[in-house]
Design a protein around this motif. Sequence first.
Motif, PDB file in Angstrom:
ATOM      1  N   LYS A  52       0.824  -1.214   0.000  1.00  0.00           N
ATOM      2  CA  LYS A  52       0.000   0.000   0.000  1.00  0.00           C
ATOM      3  C   LYS A  52       0.852   1.255   0.000  1.00  0.00           C
ATOM      4  CE  LYS A  52      -1.504  -1.004   3.926  1.00  0.00           C
ATOM      5  NZ  LYS A  52      -1.757  -1.793   5.092  1.00  0.00           N
ATOM      6  N   SER A  53       1.771   1.312   0.971  1.00  0.00           N
ATOM      7  CA  SER A  53       2.571   2.533   1.119  1.00  0.00           C
ATOM      8  C   SER A  53       3.504   2.736  -0.061  1.00  0.00           C
ATOM      9  CB  SER A  53       3.409   2.470   2.394  1.00  0.00           C
ATOM     10  OG  SER A  53       2.568   2.385   3.506  1.00  0.00           O
ATOM     11  N   ALA A  56       1.736   4.326  -2.835  1.00  0.00           N
ATOM     12  CA  ALA A  56       1.580   5.761  -2.609  1.00  0.00           C
ATOM     13  C   ALA A  56       2.874   6.493  -2.941  1.00  0.00           C
ATOM     14  CB  ALA A  56       1.190   6.013  -1.159  1.00  0.00           C
ATOM     15  N   GLN A 115       2.042   8.223   8.307  1.00  0.00           N
ATOM     16  CA  GLN A 115       1.645   7.383   9.422  1.00  0.00           C
ATOM     17  C   GLN A 115       2.177   7.896  10.752  1.00  0.00           C
ATOM     18  OE1 GLN A 115       2.794   3.486   8.439  1.00  0.00           O
ATOM     19  NE2 GLN A 115       2.073   2.550  10.311  1.00  0.00           N
ATOM     20  N   ASP A 216      -1.408   8.250   4.161  1.00  0.00           N
ATOM     21  CA  ASP A 216      -0.858   6.916   4.388  1.00  0.00           C
ATOM     22  C   ASP A 216      -1.017   6.568   5.869  1.00  0.00           C
ATOM     23  OD1 ASP A 216       0.498   4.576   4.432  1.00  0.00           O
ATOM     24  OD2 ASP A 216       2.400   5.368   3.700  1.00  0.00           O
ATOM     25  N   GLU A 217      -2.057   5.855   6.188  1.00  0.00           N
ATOM     26  CA  GLU A 217      -2.384   5.479   7.569  1.00  0.00           C
ATOM     27  C   GLU A 217      -2.271   6.668   8.517  1.00  0.00           C
ATOM     28  OE1 GLU A 217      -1.407   1.737   8.945  1.00  0.00           O
ATOM     29  OE2 GLU A 217      -0.621   0.970   7.052  1.00  0.00           O
ATOM     30  N   ILE A 248      -5.011   5.317   2.688  1.00  0.00           N
ATOM     31  CA  ILE A 248      -4.407   4.006   2.867  1.00  0.00           C
ATOM     32  C   ILE A 248      -4.541   3.590   4.327  1.00  0.00           C
ATOM     33  CG2 ILE A 248      -2.250   2.723   2.728  1.00  0.00           C
ATOM     34  CD1 ILE A 248      -1.365   4.780   0.646  1.00  0.00           C
TER      35      ILE A 248
END
Lengths: 375, 328
Positions: A52-53, A56, A115, A216-217, A248
């Motif tokens: 996922k990251s 991104a 994050q 991102d989170e 995300i």
Amino acid sequence: MSKNIRNPLVEVKDLHVEFDVRDGIVHAVDGASFTIYRGQTLGIIGESGCGKSITAKAIMNMVPKPGKMRGEISFHEYSQQNGKEIEEVIRIDTLDPDGQRIREIRGGHIGMIFQEPMSSLTPVFSAGFHIIEAAKLHRFVPLDTIGDTMTKNIEAKRHVTEAEAREIAVDMLHRVGLPNPEQRVDSYPHQLSGGQRQRVMIAIALSAYPDLLIADEPTTALDVSIEAQILDLMRELQETADMAIMFITHNLGVIAEIADEIVVMYMGKEVERSNTIEIFENPQHPYTKSLLGSIPQIGEKEAQLETIKGMVPSPFDLPSGCVFHPRCSDYMPGKCDRVYPDYAEVSEGHWARCLLYDGCWPETSEAQAIKSEAA
Amino acid sequence: MLSFLVRRIFYAIIMLVVVSFVSFIIITLPPGDFMTQKIAELQARGDKSAELRIDEYRERYGLDQPLMTQYWLWASNFIKGDFGLSFEYDQPVATLLKQRFPLSVTLALATTAFTWALAIPIGVFSAVKQYSLGDQIATTISFLGIGIPPFLLALVVLYVAVVKLDQDVVGLFSREFVDASWSLAKVWDLLKHLWVPALIGAITGTAGTIRIMRGNLLDTLGQPFIEAARARGLKNRTVIWRHAVRMAINPLIVILGTETFPGILAGNILVEVVLSLPTMGPLYIEALLTQDMYMAGTVLVFLVMMLLIGSVLADIALAWVDPRIRLE
């Protein structure tokens, strides 16, 4: 839902990101394709390490070393010229990672929040310094403000000055709901709480009015009440700014609350995509079903919490066929371990990658033979 | 912050008193002193007038008094700026130090300037291009630099410059300028000599500093705020110098305070001896060898004073560059 849903903003086609490390090659992202439309909130969900990251970061052309990126990432830049809307497509993947063009997109057209709000601000600089730094790069004002600026060709612009950037910083901190923005602008990161720092990060990202915000989170490191505040804030700001969000997370509850559409990823590939309600009401891929099944339900004391059996496979030793088959509750021996499923639309606007659906069987004679042999 | 500083300085003063006492004891520990030796020498020659002068010193510095009284006399004179007499040179210690101290400071400044000018860019390069050919070369050379003792380097330089190239690199001045009064020509002559010891000191000092800079910067470059800065659209160069180096430089400031500052007095003593520089180092060694007690004691106390002042200054500098260290 979103009004501009037909206008693509970022198109990712067959994206691969590989890391050549000592033990072999890790395919962190393995053929991901998706589109983010203007004004839309796209949720990307998956376990840790599913790519996922990295996806991104690939969109920002910031794949960390020694990662290599293949595939196509296009950014659609919309601008007004002489009253007409002009669309320009920029291939992000072909840009020089430290070049002028990508740096205009980074932070300018695409903002990103991370994050780790605790360590995403440089400790020796104040909150305001960060916003000022971003604003001086990406905020412009018309060169000449005397006269009728509406009719003037507004191509002539200049960067904002230090003083103007400071005003922007105070204004942005005010908009993200930080108390006493006039004083807080000079606070250092260690003087702010985790939630306040994430607000500052959002203020930095939004100071340039980006077309897309990659989150991102953003709430993983925050406690639940702060998480709710941050999500509310993002939703609120999105409504006023007409901005797309790529959200995300691995938190199903969060994604249900914020996303219009959801992409489910597993081992660097997307396995399912549909709108949020459809994903939660009618999941198609066994992985999505298991993920939803493993959310604890309030009030069901008796029921054992469902888990996904097995572990995420080693990236150096991926299972044959469908990479999810060793953990799948619908595993079909002789099929799933031999055929790698295509990604196909299984019903209107609902995509999946699973051999349970006829559309996902590849057209190759080999795959077709396995299909008929088992039947 | 102010109370922190006051407390810091207060502790430093206590420390200084303790150290001065200990160093005084150590200096007087060996049997016999310069005086007894000199007296024996003079008596053998039957020089009456000199013996009278020695009696005068004896009284002035309380040499026939108990140790505590001697210390008290020495310490109270020290505060007044009378550091005692160098028996070796037959001159007040203060006069001797006054000649050499500025040269020592100049040498230390030049060495530090060379060291930082070399080490910071190389360290940054090494970290940013980790495992590249350039990094490997820099790493190899810096390990060599750590491994070669500076006095050996000084001997090699001396040999090559004097024997092979017929250059005058010994000392800090050419012969005609040693006793000349200060003039532009003398300054120019000083600069022509200064770079040799400065460079030798820098080469050995650089090696360690490169390693520290590289290690810290690698640490910092892996931090999320670096990625966040890049995601803001900053140039790579801006990210590295404004955000990463700024964070990674703290240990160098500590080194500046606790190594470079005392290094003014006793930096590379052996290099200074080999190149026979008119700085503090050789003076200190000589004083220790000849039991020139006031000279040795004075340098020792100054050495500790430099260390203490250096660490207070480093604390202030750290608080200045890093807001997290500023105390309420």
